[in-house]
Design an enzyme around this catalytic site. Sequence first.
Site, mmCIF file in Angstrom:
data_model
loop_
_atom_site.group_PDB
_atom_site.id
_atom_site.type_symbol
_atom_site.label_atom_id
_atom_site.label_comp_id
_atom_site.label_asym_id
_atom_site.label_seq_id
_atom_site.Cartn_x
_atom_site.Cartn_y
_atom_site.Cartn_z
ATOM 1 N N ASP A 219 0.836 -1.195 0.000
ATOM 2 C CA ASP A 219 0.000 0.000 0.000
ATOM 3 C C ASP A 219 0.876 1.253 0.000
ATOM 4 O O ASP A 219 2.008 1.223 0.508
ATOM 5 C CB ASP A 219 -0.911 0.028 1.232
ATOM 6 C CG ASP A 219 -1.995 -1.031 1.174
ATOM 7 O OD1 ASP A 219 -2.383 -1.431 0.060
ATOM 8 O OD2 ASP A 219 -2.459 -1.448 2.256
ATOM 9 N N TYR B 108 6.312 -8.706 8.357
ATOM 10 C CA TYR B 108 5.992 -7.279 8.478
ATOM 11 C C TYR B 108 6.241 -6.804 9.904
ATOM 12 O O TYR B 108 6.091 -7.568 10.857
ATOM 13 C CB TYR B 108 4.517 -7.012 8.156
ATOM 14 C CG TYR B 108 4.085 -7.328 6.758
ATOM 15 C CD1 TYR B 108 4.108 -6.356 5.755
ATOM 16 C CD2 TYR B 108 3.623 -8.607 6.419
ATOM 17 C CE1 TYR B 108 3.697 -6.644 4.455
ATOM 18 C CE2 TYR B 108 3.217 -8.901 5.132
ATOM 19 C CZ TYR B 108 3.248 -7.914 4.156
ATOM 20 O OH TYR B 108 2.843 -8.203 2.877
ATOM 21 N N ARG C 201 -3.833 -4.784 7.612
ATOM 22 C CA ARG C 201 -4.887 -3.827 8.000
ATOM 23 C C ARG C 201 -6.081 -4.563 8.608
ATOM 24 O O ARG C 201 -6.663 -4.116 9.596
ATOM 25 C CB ARG C 201 -5.343 -3.024 6.786
ATOM 26 C CG ARG C 201 -4.353 -1.979 6.320
ATOM 27 C CD ARG C 201 -4.929 -1.177 5.174
ATOM 28 N NE ARG C 201 -4.943 -1.902 3.911
ATOM 29 C CZ ARG C 201 -5.870 -1.760 2.976
ATOM 30 N NH1 ARG C 201 -6.897 -0.955 3.172
ATOM 31 N NH2 ARG C 201 -5.790 -2.428 1.845
#
Length: 229
Positions: free
Chosen positions: A51, A79, A185
């Site tokens: 993103d 991540y 997310r």
Amino acid sequence: MTAEDFLTGQVLLIDKPLQWTSFQVVNKLRWEIRQAFNIKKIKVGHAGTLDPLATGLLVICTGKKTKEINIYQGQIKEYTGTFVLGSTTPSFDLETEIDNTFPTEHITEALIHKATEQFIGEIQQFPPVFSAIKKDGKRLYEFARAGEHVDIKSRTVSISEFEITKISGLHVNFRVVCSKGTYIRSLANDFGKVLNSGAHLSALRRTKIGDFNVENGTSIETFIKSLKN
């Protein structure tokens, strides 16, 4: 490297900066390679979208190596990032404004660490409505931005490691190792629900794809300079 090197195929590790789309990175690198070596046409692609609000590892393939993109896309990813507890956004991150706030007085550090256990292994996850997944020929974010409701099916994803690395007030730093197709997310949003509160993603960095590490990556600017040397 030479023009032939890029046409035969290279795997480039790029540390994507904030605000750039993955598509913009690919376009920029393709243009710079073409200009540097006077190449009319060359294939360039990336192995997994980040993103615009995320930074970190983009695996870029050129020439004949673009045929291997699917291999790299399917590999395990790592991540790091930050959740903000007590509030949600429609996009589950900072692309949109906060739409709801929730109590956080009951949340302890022990509860935060305990909550990670519910996400280890194979889980069902709903992708964010603000995502590039296609439904009926349109991207989900197109429906979302038009204010149109759309039914989204859950997906099976796998999380092998979920570690809380720091807690500072409502800001929770984490490290996650997960399968292809996992939306961090969505993990943030679901994490808030497990805590009987809300949460959204405020920072995200991809650190690994398979054996590739962002520590071995280079910035876009450094890569462009290397073409001119």
